[in-house]
Design an enzyme around this catalytic site. Structure first.
Site, PDB file in Angstrom:
ATOM      1  N   ASN A 131     -14.504  43.168  33.202  1.00 21.29           N
ATOM      2  CA  ASN A 131     -14.267  41.920  32.481  1.00 21.29           C
ATOM      3  C   ASN A 131     -14.341  40.756  33.463  1.00 21.29           C
ATOM      4  O   ASN A 131     -13.376  40.400  34.109  1.00 21.29           O
ATOM      5  CB  ASN A 131     -12.893  42.004  31.784  1.00 21.29           C
ATOM      6  CG  ASN A 131     -12.595  40.754  30.987  1.00 21.29           C
ATOM      7  OD1 ASN A 131     -13.234  39.721  31.163  1.00 21.29           O
ATOM      8  ND2 ASN A 131     -11.609  40.840  30.110  1.00 21.29           N
ATOM      9  N   CYS A 134     -13.153  36.627  30.810  1.00 18.17           N
ATOM     10  CA  CYS A 134     -12.047  35.999  30.093  1.00 18.17           C
ATOM     11  C   CYS A 134     -11.858  34.563  30.579  1.00 18.17           C
ATOM     12  O   CYS A 134     -11.642  34.328  31.762  1.00 18.17           O
ATOM     13  CB  CYS A 134     -10.777  36.812  30.296  1.00 18.17           C
ATOM     14  SG  CYS A 134      -9.401  36.174  29.346  1.00 18.17           S
ATOM     15  N   ASN A 199     -18.855  37.108  26.486  1.00 18.96           N
ATOM     16  CA  ASN A 199     -17.425  36.983  26.287  1.00 18.96           C
ATOM     17  C   ASN A 199     -17.196  35.636  25.589  1.00 18.96           C
ATOM     18  O   ASN A 199     -18.144  35.003  25.152  1.00 18.96           O
ATOM     19  CB  ASN A 199     -16.687  37.075  27.634  1.00 18.96           C
ATOM     20  CG  ASN A 199     -15.281  37.653  27.451  1.00 18.96           C
ATOM     21  OD1 ASN A 199     -14.557  37.236  26.554  1.00 18.96           O
ATOM     22  ND2 ASN A 199     -14.909  38.600  28.295  1.00 18.96           N
ATOM     23  N   CYS A 351     -34.338  14.178   3.426  1.00 18.77           N
ATOM     24  CA  CYS A 351     -35.561  13.702   4.073  1.00 18.77           C
ATOM     25  C   CYS A 351     -35.579  12.176   4.127  1.00 18.77           C
ATOM     26  O   CYS A 351     -35.964  11.583   5.119  1.00 18.77           O
ATOM     27  CB  CYS A 351     -36.790  14.228   3.335  1.00 18.77           C
ATOM     28  SG  CYS A 351     -38.319  13.882   4.234  1.00 18.77           S
ATOM     29  N   CYS A 378     -40.745  19.556   9.453  1.00 15.52           N
ATOM     30  CA  CYS A 378     -39.558  19.754  10.292  1.00 15.52           C
ATOM     31  C   CYS A 378     -38.636  20.860   9.790  1.00 15.52           C
ATOM     32  O   CYS A 378     -37.793  21.341  10.526  1.00 15.52           O
ATOM     33  CB  CYS A 378     -38.773  18.453  10.430  1.00 15.52           C
ATOM     34  SG  CYS A 378     -37.870  17.976   8.941  1.00 15.52           S
TER      35      CYS A 378
HETATM   36  C1  LIG Z   1      -7.987  38.006  20.458  1.00 15.58           C
HETATM   37  C2  LIG Z   1      -9.096  38.397  21.375  1.00 15.58           C
HETATM   38  C3  LIG Z   1      -8.812  39.059  22.551  1.00 15.58           C
HETATM   39  C4  LIG Z   1      -9.828  39.429  23.399  1.00 15.58           C
HETATM   40  N1  LIG Z   1      -9.507  40.127  24.526  1.00 15.58           N
HETATM   41  C5  LIG Z   1     -10.512  40.547  25.331  1.00 15.58           C
HETATM   42  C6  LIG Z   1     -10.233  41.345  26.461  1.00 15.58           C
HETATM   43  O1  LIG Z   1      -9.095  41.707  26.734  1.00 15.58           O
HETATM   44  N2  LIG Z   1     -11.255  41.715  27.251  1.00 15.58           N
HETATM   45  C7  LIG Z   1     -12.541  41.356  26.997  1.00 15.58           C
HETATM   46  O2  LIG Z   1     -13.436  41.742  27.759  1.00 15.58           O
HETATM   47  N3  LIG Z   1     -12.850  40.606  25.944  1.00 15.58           N
HETATM   48  C8  LIG Z   1     -11.858  40.201  25.110  1.00 15.58           C
HETATM   49  N4  LIG Z   1     -12.187  39.455  23.988  1.00 15.58           N
HETATM   50  C9  LIG Z   1     -13.580  39.076  23.764  1.00 15.58           C
HETATM   51  C10 LIG Z   1     -14.320  40.041  22.833  1.00 15.58           C
HETATM   52  O3  LIG Z   1     -14.389  41.324  23.386  1.00 15.58           O
HETATM   53  C11 LIG Z   1     -15.735  39.575  22.537  1.00 15.58           C
HETATM   54  O4  LIG Z   1     -16.469  39.478  23.734  1.00 15.58           O
HETATM   55  C12 LIG Z   1     -15.793  38.218  21.856  1.00 15.58           C
HETATM   56  O5  LIG Z   1     -14.720  38.083  20.981  1.00 15.58           O
HETATM   57  C13 LIG Z   1     -17.133  37.964  21.113  1.00 15.58           C
HETATM   58  O6  LIG Z   1     -17.367  38.926  20.111  1.00 15.58           O
HETATM   59  P1  LIG Z   1     -17.008  38.686  18.544  1.00 15.58           P
HETATM   60  O7  LIG Z   1     -17.679  37.433  18.138  1.00 15.58           O
HETATM   61  O8  LIG Z   1     -17.496  39.914  17.844  1.00 15.58           O
HETATM   62  O9  LIG Z   1     -15.501  38.569  18.477  1.00 15.58           O
HETATM   63  C14 LIG Z   1     -11.170  39.103  23.093  1.00 15.58           C
HETATM   64  C15 LIG Z   1     -11.449  38.452  21.910  1.00 15.58           C
HETATM   65  C16 LIG Z   1     -10.440  38.114  21.049  1.00 15.58           C
HETATM   66  C17 LIG Z   1     -10.766  37.428  19.761  1.00 15.58           C
END
Ligand SMILES: Cc1cc2nc3c(=O)[nH]c(=O)nc-3n(C[C@H](O)[C@H](O)[C@H](O)COP(=O)(O)O)c2cc1C
Ligand SMILES: Cc1cc2nc3c(=O)[nH]c(=O)nc-3n(C[C@H](O)[C@H](O)[C@H](O)COP(=O)(O)OP(=O)(O)OC[C@H]3O[C@@H](n4cnc5c(N)ncnc54)[C@H](O)[C@@H]3O)c2cc1C
Ligand code: SF4
Ligand code: SF4
Ligand code: SF4
Lengths: 421, 453
Positions: A131, A134, A199, A351, A378
């Protein structure tokens, strides 16, 4: 029926649909329920150094009466102990040996990384996701997106992990960066087996107008969070295509960001992904959506006579070009299907006020008239029209050959050339 | 409030509860968000008062309910009753583009009622009395036409007094339309809200053309002396007689009178056991449904076929849902009974559609020897309302055509001092038409009074 079984950088799963690391993969209980419901894999909620969470944690953007167009969170990594998580991973692997369990990790020191990798491999996880993405809480401590945003650090930490890991390693990339390919290439240099993206994106979802406090509200205050859900898909698709089109990039890509339907999944695959991760849609609707995702994707593959996801992967990404590689002599204009038109005249006003004054009111009916000579093609009218396929963009034969910007008379380079002659 | 379906509790259903219930805020926003915000929207064109419907719906969607109410009231100060009682499926909602998608049109009426209800409940004022012109206008009739006229005149700075013969103002909103659309309380609140701007309503005050002014009567010639202009919004009169024998028997009612009584007593009336309604219009349907809701067996008998019914389809369907039976192609011959109704004798008809009368209704032809009797203890005659010809003939130089007051584009009558609008000029349409007339007549009066100023 098309074959949905997946081998992603050596991680095998019955289908390409994995739960992304997040609340749906908090516990073994949830992951087992997900596998029973039909999910192919799960990236466990990120394991790492101890943290604590605030309340509240989530915000969302609604569009008219549609809830959660976009979602945001200020949550950190797992708030449960490493021991509990490892034990539950073991239980899941014992019960579901053929499903993919991927440990998501985020640590500070090399020793911490190595220690956890060993513990995870001992209980049989199928792979790792680092990860580096974040965007809140952890980066301030030199982890998460602080790593993903710095290619050198990303490469270094990846190489630490590769020293120890025997299972495939995926590096999860942050979109909070100007050029995503730099981070992807750094992960590749560090020895990673794959990347996953995106992410979440730095965001503030909204403001409580009565209290004048940004959301989510924590005792009157807030902090920027990570944006995800349907609204981020276009950003994710672009980033996936940038990486998959990069001539030096060779690794498989796990697509993440706003996937909710089989169409979304197919789009990520067409842009170069070979596995898919989903978080927000599950937080919104639960595990059951996977039934539709699998069936829809499978039917799509069948309808296109494509046998596997690998075969489909990247077909559209190859068609993403630089703007100057587009033919300036290609011309389409709008055409209204009068049998479908409901006379709302939204196309006219769009338009008229917002584009090129190329639609006229029809004195005899409410069906507007496209002014063929003025329409610049467009697309705006076809996008505002509430009726599916009522306005189509039709190709006009100009009789001219292809013309690219480099050769276009308006290009200053060509003007200079003419002037100097 | 918890939705009844979410609880296990038995609910005692109010028979006269609203057929178009008031939206809660969530329902309103969801419905509002369906509106496409059409350009030059056809729903606006279909509204007799030309309310900017997409705009007020957008305002509801953005939770600017106050702004929505202002948008509505700017065009139609009776926006609340119109939202509740307009036959929307033949007006605004009938024109909604969603019909072309075979989808449910936007529920414009209910959204309109939602937005305006908020303003009325919270007494939010949008209009002020205009700077005084020192002109006085008398308005005869405190129904929708009179109220709309009085309000607009007050905005324009004229001093207005409304005279109404009834105990309460509101006209047929108070004494005519079905209570499951608009209740007495609704009407009372609306009248209060409208008149709050600052015009006087003299109720229980009938305007007469002969005799002399008393406490509850005012002579027209006195009004002429004291006011600079007069608006006539007197609506229509009593139920037309059919001329058949037995009409004077006990148990025979005119529909308008029956409904007047029902509204006045807030439905606490004896509906009779078995009721026969004669007629094919909306008023007959209302009387039929009201009787049925109160527990009577109701049969509605119309002399032509179902195709020729004057009543709106949705009203007929509603009546059938409430158990009203229909009998077609039968004309009343005689109401039978000693001193009270015991039954009614009909004769069967055939109808002839000739080429020459494709537009108007087909001719009926009674078939001899087909008489039959329906036993009943009540007959309600719903064959239309009379025009107030007697009263109108008492006004000098007032030109009528088929009992309807003739007006020019400023709603001015052949007697320059008099203007008119509502049922008395159109022979009986809807509340919304009366509201449009009243508003526009006020502008005509303003033009007349301010000439040369
Ligand atoms: C509440 C929440 C917690 C998350 N915690 C993590 C995490 O601990 N580690 C991580 O790699 N991504 C985390 N994510 C990101 C998700 O894994 C993902 O990359 C992101 O939400 C985009 O995908 P989605 O549009 O399907 O939610 C989190 C997302 C949410 C909404
Ligand atoms: C039974 C029934 C049901 C209806 N249902 C609907 C419906 O669901 N939806 C809809 O849109 N329309 C409906 N209508 C029609 C609608 O009620 C009328 O079109 C509308 O009320 C006309 O308004 P107005 O102001 O012209 O007349 P009215 O509402 O009739 O008001 C006239 C007023 O003038 C007063 N008046 C008359 N003569 C005098 C006098 N000499 N002196 C003092 N005051 C006088 C009366 O007391 C009355 O208050 C219905 C009508 C009836 C009869
Ligand atoms: S937007 Fe579409 S439906 Fe509406 S008027 Fe234009 S073509 Fe017709
Ligand atoms: S006044 Fe009546 S017709 Fe006009 S918009 Fe409102 S409900 Fe529709
Ligand atoms: S026609 Fe229907 S969709 Fe269009 S503006 Fe009117 S209510 Fe809205």
């Amino acid at each position: 029926m098309a074959d949905l079984t997946t081998n992603f950088a050596g991680i095998k799963s019955p289908n390409p649909f994995w739960l992304a690391s997040g609340p749906p993969t908090n516990t073994g209980y949830q992951v087992m329920n997900a596998f029973r419901a039909g999910w192919g894999g799960a990236v466990w909620k990120t394991l790492g150094v101890p943290i604590a969470n605030v309340s509240s944690r989530y915000g969302a953007v609604s569009y008219k009466n549609n809830r959660i167009m976009g979602f945001n969170n200020i949550e950190l990594i797992t708030d449960r102990s490493l021991e509990v998580n490892i034990r539950e991973m073991k239980e899941v692997k014992e019960k579901f040996p053929n499903h993919a369990v991927i440990a998501s990790l985020m640590f500070e020191t090399k020793e911490e990384w190595h220690d956890c990798i060993k513990k995870c491999e001992d209980v049989g996880v199928d792979g790792f996701e680092l990860n580096f993405g974040c965007p809140h809480g952890m980066c301030e401590r030199g982890m998460g997106s602080a790593v993903g945003q710095n290619p050198d650090v990303c490469e270094k930490i990846t190489s630490w992990v590769m020293e120890k890991a025997t299972k495939p390693v995926i590096v999860k990339l942050t979109p909070n960066i100007t050029d995503i390919t730099k981070a992807a290439l750094a992960a590749q240099r560090g020895g990673a087996n794959a990347v996953s993206l995106i992410n979440t994106i730095n965001s503030v979802t909204g403001i409580d107008l009565d209290r004048m406090e940004p959301r989510p509200i924590v005792d009157g205050l807030s902090t920027h969070g990570g944006y995800c859900g349907p609204a981020v898909k276009p950003i994710a698709l672009n980033m996936v295509s940038e990486i998959s089109n990069h001539p030096d990039f060779k690794l498989p890509i796990s697509g993440i960001g706003g996937i909710e339907t089989w169409q979304d999944a197919a789009e990520f695959i067409l842009m170069g992904a070979t596995s898919l991760q989903i978080c927000t849609a599950v937080m919104h609707y639960g595990f059951k959506i996977v039934i539709e995702l699998k069936e829809g994707l499978s039917n799509y593959l069948d309808s296109k006579e494509v046998k596997s996801i690998t075969e489909l992967s990247g077909k559209a990404a190859r068609k993403v070009k630089k703007w100057e590689q587009l033919d300036l002599n290609y011309k389409v204009i709008a055409k209204i299907n009068s049998d479908k038109c409901i006379g709302c005249q939204l196309c006219y006003i769009a338009c008229e006020d917002g584009a090129h004054q190329s639609i006229a009111i029809n004195p005899d009916s409410r069906i507007p008239i496209i002014l063929k000579d003025k329409c610049v093609g467009c697309n705006l009218c076809s996008l505002v029209c509430p009726v599916e396929e009522c306005i189509t963009m039709t190709k006009i034969e100009t009789g001219k050959g292809k013309l690219f910007w480099a050769d276009h008379p308006a290009n200053p380079i060509n003007q200079k050339a003419t002037a100097s002659r | 409030m918890v939705h009844p379906s979410l609880t296990n509790k038995e609910t005692t259903e109010d028979k006269f509860s609203k057929i178009k219930p008031l939206y809660n805020p969530n329902e309103a926003v969801i419905e509002a968000s369906r509106c496409l915000f059409c350009h030059d929207a056809p729903c606006i064109t279909a509204c007799p008062t030309s309310i900017d419907i997409p705009m007020f719906i957008r305002q509801i969607m953005t939770k600017n309910t106050k702004g929505a109410a202002k948008t509505i009231f700017t065009q139609n100060i009776l926006g609340k009753s119109c939202g509740d009682v307009c036959p929307t499926s033949v007006l605004c909602e009938g024109a909604c583009v969603y019909h072309h998608l075979n989808e449910k049109p936007i529920e414009i009426g209910r959204l309109q009622a939602y937005a305006t209800n908020d303003a009325i409940e919270n007494n939010i004022k949008f209009f002020e009395k205009g700077e005084t012109t020192n002109k006085k206008v008398a308005v005869i009739g405190g129904g929708p036409a009179g109220l709309a006229c009085a309000h607009e005149l007050t905005v324009l700075g004229h001093a207005v007094t409304v005279f109404d013969a009834n105990e309460k103002a509101g006209g047929l909103n108070t004494y005519g339309v079905a209570p499951y659309k608009f209740s007495n309380k609704d009407s009372e609140k609306e009248v209060k809200y409208i008149s709050n701007i600052g015009f006087e309503i003299k109720t229980s005050t009938k305007v007469i053309t002969e005799g002399k002014s008393t406490d509850n009567k005012v002579l027209l010639s006195d009004l002429e002396k004291n006011y600079d202009a007069i608006f006539i919004g007197t609506g229509l009169g009593k139920t037309k007689s059919t001329g058949i024998t037995g009409e004077n028997l006990k148990g025979v009612y005119g529909a308008t009178e029956f409904i007047y009584d029902l509204r006045k007593k807030e439905q606490r009336i004896d509906p009779g056991k078995s009721v026969v309604i004669i007629g094919g219009g909306n008023t007959g349907i209302d009387a039929a449904v009201e009787s049925a809701l109160l527990g009577a067996e109701v049969t509605m008998v119309y002399r032509r076929s179902e195709n020729e019914l004057n009543a709106y389809d949705f009203e007929v369907q509603h009546a059938r849902e409430k158990g009203v039976k229909f009998l077609f192609l039968s004309s009343p011959v005689e109401i039978v009974g000693k001193d009270k109704v015991e039954g009614i004798k009909f004769i069967k008809n055939t109808i002839e559609r000739t080429k020459s009368n494709t537009k108007s209704k087909p001719e009926i032809k009674p078939v001899t020897g087909t008489e039959f009797i329906i036993n009943c203890d009540r007959v309600i005659i719903a064959t239309g309302q009379e025009k107030q010809v007697n009263f109108l003939n008492g006004i000098q130089n007032l030109k009528l055509e088929a009992g309807k007051i003739v007006i020019n584009k400023d709603f001015q009558t052949s007697n320059a001092k008099y203007f008119a609008g509502g049922d008395c000029i159109n022979g009986g349409k809807e509340v919304v038409n009366a509201a449009a007339d009243g508003r526009d007549a006020a502008r005509g009066i303003h033009k007349f009074l301010m000439k040369g100023k």
